[in-house]
Design an enzyme around this catalytic site. Sequence first.
Site, PDB file in Angstrom:
ATOM      1  N   LEU A  10       7.931   1.223 -21.584  1.00  0.00           N
ATOM      2  CA  LEU A  10       7.587   2.057 -20.782  1.00  0.00           C
ATOM      3  C   LEU A  10       6.423   2.950 -20.265  1.00  0.00           C
ATOM      4  CD1 LEU A  10      10.898   4.569 -21.935  1.00  0.00           C
ATOM      5  CD2 LEU A  10      11.014   2.642 -20.279  1.00  0.00           C
ATOM      6  N   ALA A  11       6.394   3.248 -19.215  1.00  0.00           N
ATOM      7  CA  ALA A  11       4.261   3.250 -19.301  1.00  0.00           C
ATOM      8  C   ALA A  11       4.225   3.797 -17.944  1.00  0.00           C
ATOM      9  CB  ALA A  11       3.595   1.858 -19.457  1.00  0.00           C
ATOM     10  N   ARG A  17      -2.010  14.912 -21.269  1.00  0.00           N
ATOM     11  CA  ARG A  17      -2.713  15.829 -22.933  1.00  0.00           C
ATOM     12  C   ARG A  17      -4.195  14.956 -22.915  1.00  0.00           C
ATOM     13  NH1 ARG A  17       0.960  17.074 -27.275  1.00  0.00           N
ATOM     14  NH2 ARG A  17       2.573  15.133 -26.458  1.00  0.00           N
ATOM     15  N   THR A  80      13.535   9.080 -19.898  1.00  0.00           N
ATOM     16  CA  THR A  80      13.470   7.755 -20.272  1.00  0.00           C
ATOM     17  C   THR A  80      13.866   6.977 -19.650  1.00  0.00           C
ATOM     18  OG1 THR A  80      13.648   8.514 -22.063  1.00  0.00           O
ATOM     19  CG2 THR A  80      11.511   8.513 -21.962  1.00  0.00           C
ATOM     20  N   GLU A 156      17.457  16.329 -28.473  1.00  0.00           N
ATOM     21  CA  GLU A 156      15.383  15.903 -28.752  1.00  0.00           C
ATOM     22  C   GLU A 156      14.939  17.450 -29.545  1.00  0.00           C
ATOM     23  OE1 GLU A 156      12.910  13.510 -27.122  1.00  0.00           O
ATOM     24  OE2 GLU A 156      15.435  13.325 -27.423  1.00  0.00           O
ATOM     25  N   TYR A 366     -40.490 -11.978 -27.351  1.00  0.00           N
ATOM     26  CA  TYR A 366     -39.384 -12.782 -26.171  1.00  0.00           C
ATOM     27  C   TYR A 366     -39.051 -14.554 -25.437  1.00  0.00           C
ATOM     28  CZ  TYR A 366     -36.865 -13.359 -21.854  1.00  0.00           C
ATOM     29  OH  TYR A 366     -35.281 -13.343 -21.301  1.00  0.00           O
ATOM     30  N   ASN A 386     -40.637 -16.352 -17.666  1.00  0.00           N
ATOM     31  CA  ASN A 386     -38.935 -16.793 -17.519  1.00  0.00           C
ATOM     32  C   ASN A 386     -39.617 -16.179 -15.824  1.00  0.00           C
ATOM     33  OD1 ASN A 386     -38.515 -14.232 -18.362  1.00  0.00           O
ATOM     34  ND2 ASN A 386     -36.677 -15.310 -18.179  1.00  0.00           N
TER      35      ASN A 386
HETATM   36  C1  UD1 Z   1      10.475  10.177 -26.477  1.00  0.00           C
HETATM   37  C2  UD1 Z   1      12.009  10.765 -26.573  1.00  0.00           C
HETATM   38  C3  UD1 Z   1      12.555  10.871 -28.375  1.00  0.00           C
HETATM   39  C4  UD1 Z   1      11.524  10.196 -28.955  1.00  0.00           C
HETATM   40  C5  UD1 Z   1      10.179  10.020 -28.937  1.00  0.00           C
HETATM   41  C6  UD1 Z   1       9.030   9.399 -29.439  1.00  0.00           C
HETATM   42  C7  UD1 Z   1      13.717  10.903 -25.384  1.00  0.00           C
HETATM   43  C8  UD1 Z   1      14.603  11.930 -24.647  1.00  0.00           C
HETATM   44  N1  UD1 Z   1      13.036  11.123 -25.916  1.00  0.00           N
HETATM   45  O1  UD1 Z   1      10.255  12.091 -26.431  1.00  0.00           O
HETATM   46  O2  UD1 Z   1      13.471  11.233 -28.688  1.00  0.00           O
HETATM   47  O3  UD1 Z   1      11.784  11.062 -30.606  1.00  0.00           O
HETATM   48  O4  UD1 Z   1       9.400   9.889 -27.323  1.00  0.00           O
HETATM   49  O5  UD1 Z   1       7.672   8.950 -28.988  1.00  0.00           O
HETATM   50  O6  UD1 Z   1      13.353   9.189 -24.412  1.00  0.00           O
HETATM   51  N2  UD1 Z   1       8.322   7.229 -19.680  1.00  0.00           N
HETATM   52  C9  UD1 Z   1       8.850   7.326 -18.695  1.00  0.00           C
HETATM   53  N3  UD1 Z   1       8.663   7.460 -17.423  1.00  0.00           N
HETATM   54  C10 UD1 Z   1       9.581   9.129 -17.699  1.00  0.00           C
HETATM   55  C11 UD1 Z   1       9.272   9.230 -19.156  1.00  0.00           C
HETATM   56  C12 UD1 Z   1       8.841   8.975 -19.953  1.00  0.00           C
HETATM   57  O7  UD1 Z   1       7.925   6.181 -18.661  1.00  0.00           O
HETATM   58  O8  UD1 Z   1      10.380   9.304 -16.572  1.00  0.00           O
HETATM   59  C13 UD1 Z   1       7.015   6.847 -20.508  1.00  0.00           C
HETATM   60  C14 UD1 Z   1       6.231   7.869 -21.477  1.00  0.00           C
HETATM   61  O9  UD1 Z   1       5.333   7.111 -20.509  1.00  0.00           O
HETATM   62  C15 UD1 Z   1       5.904   6.844 -22.631  1.00  0.00           C
HETATM   63  C16 UD1 Z   1       7.183   7.560 -23.225  1.00  0.00           C
HETATM   64  O10 UD1 Z   1       8.073   6.887 -21.799  1.00  0.00           O
HETATM   65  O11 UD1 Z   1       5.022   6.088 -22.792  1.00  0.00           O
HETATM   66  C17 UD1 Z   1       7.744   8.250 -23.581  1.00  0.00           C
HETATM   67  O12 UD1 Z   1       7.687   9.649 -23.104  1.00  0.00           O
HETATM   68  P1  UD1 Z   1       7.378  11.102 -23.553  1.00  0.00           P
HETATM   69  O13 UD1 Z   1       7.502  11.800 -22.738  1.00  0.00           O
HETATM   70  O14 UD1 Z   1       6.475  11.082 -24.368  1.00  0.00           O
HETATM   71  O15 UD1 Z   1       8.614  10.749 -24.775  1.00  0.00           O
HETATM   72  P2  UD1 Z   1       8.959  11.890 -25.575  1.00  0.00           P
HETATM   73  O16 UD1 Z   1       9.278  13.456 -25.072  1.00  0.00           O
HETATM   74  O17 UD1 Z   1       7.788  12.115 -26.295  1.00  0.00           O
END
Ligand code: UD1
Length: 452
Positions: A10-11, A17, A80, A156, A366, A386
């Site tokens: 997931l990215a 931030r 996620t 969460e 050089y 050169n």
């Molecule tokens: C998530 C977990 C949390 C866990 C934590 C660990 C969920 C709801 N919560 O929270 O339980 O402890 O990670 O770090 O999953 N992303 C997407 N698309 C989206 C949302 C997120 O690709 O719609 C990607 C983000 O880019 C990131 C990753 O998923 O790489 C995690 O997302 P983030 O929003 O940071 O989750 P947390 O709130 O940290």
Amino acid sequence: MTMTLAAVILAAGQGTRLKSALPKVLHLLAGRPLVAYALAAAEAVTGQPPVLVVGHGADAVRAALGDRAVYVTQEEQLGTGHAVQQAEAALRGRSEAVLVTYGDMPLLSEETLRALAEAQAGNTGPLTMLSVVSPRLRDFGRVVRGPDGNVRAVVEEAQATLDERRITELNVGAYCFRSDWLWEALPRLPLSPKGEYYLTDIVGLAVAEGGHVAAVALEDEAEVIGVNTRVQLAEAEAALRWRLNEKWMLAGVTLVDPATTYIDPQAQLGRDTRVLPNTHIQGRSVVGQDCVIGPNTILRQTAIGDRCRVECSVLEGALLADEVEVGPFAHLRKGARLERGVHMGNFGEVKNSTLGPGAKMGHFSYVGDATIGAEVNIGAGTVTCNFDGVRKNRTVIEDGAFIGSDTMLVAPVRIGQNARTGAGAVVTKEVPPDSLAVGMPARVIKKAASSK
Ligand code: UD1
Ligand code: CA
């Protein structure tokens, strides 16, 4: 492990931030994009390019990573769970199990992902999650267990009750699912109070159906450093650096000050080499055995033989044979090749040139686009001129020649074997072997060069 495995990373998140124009996962960690680490670990475990869920900065991410991943786009970041769902079309029916990780958790190791997949291979239930026990870490979902000790749900932090907040077992965010179950369960995720589809709610779904959710507990807390801010980016950098430095020290390399030693993941170092403080060994650089590198040195894509000494210098795209001494204060650029026993230093620069065995170039010179033979002495202040304003021209200095201080070698030009130039000579024409050339422009004096 016999089950077939695919990975989703997931990215798509913005990384608000980080306060950056650059997508979060392209920020550099030890010289490579953040997401490259998650990609490499997942690929090592599954043996195929992972599916990368991209959103913010998708084009830039694709351009940076090319065919190392299969891309799916999450247009709107709805959580996620929703993110994983985007990979369904690419993966449904392709593997028995699916591994899910994040692009911003670069230290999660290949070994950990393998342990997670193996635990799921032995689990009768639909998923295994990774957890970490830490009283210190914040911002993680809590792993809620029932009286029987089994995992019941992930809550969460924002939704957790005071009691739940005290739970020290945390959800890392990496999972291994039985594929058919995953694709069937994702559309059933409820909408969270924040208006997102949380992947974490899938744990509760599995338990409600009577499925067993296994949890693998992680040992090393550093593996779960998630990069949300530049402070965490620096923390990840330090943890990664320590991991690599420790590996090299245990392999027989002395790092006098690991805190100021920066070794890129793809660099290689030989036994009994000593690295002095504030040294950067970058890219695919290779250093042989019994060398002393540093202090204050940068090696960039440079290969160094055995028993070399490099002090306070910058070497880029250079090649050093054995027993070469460089520095202090040398700059070797692309295509610099120093044969065995060469000594060069003190404000010298070498580019696209070979210095033959035993050649000496000790003081502010050089040398560019030149071929310099064995045992040549380059006097202080010598310059290969050169560039004529249009093209780069070559200088050839044959074996045993002695170039006097402050000689200007106006290329293309050749200095014959054992020839000499006088101090301040401006050489515009070939100097035959065993002769001496002096003056401006230099004239050849027909006599034997030296008694050497
Ligand atoms: C998530 C977990 C949390 C866990 C934590 C660990 C969920 C709801 N919560 O929270 O339980 O402890 O990670 O770090 O999953 N992303 C997407 N698309 C989206 C949302 C997120 O690709 O719609 C990607 C983000 O880019 C990131 C990753 O998923 O790489 C995690 O997302 P983030 O929003 O940071 O989750 P947390 O709130 O940290
Ligand atoms: Ca996060």
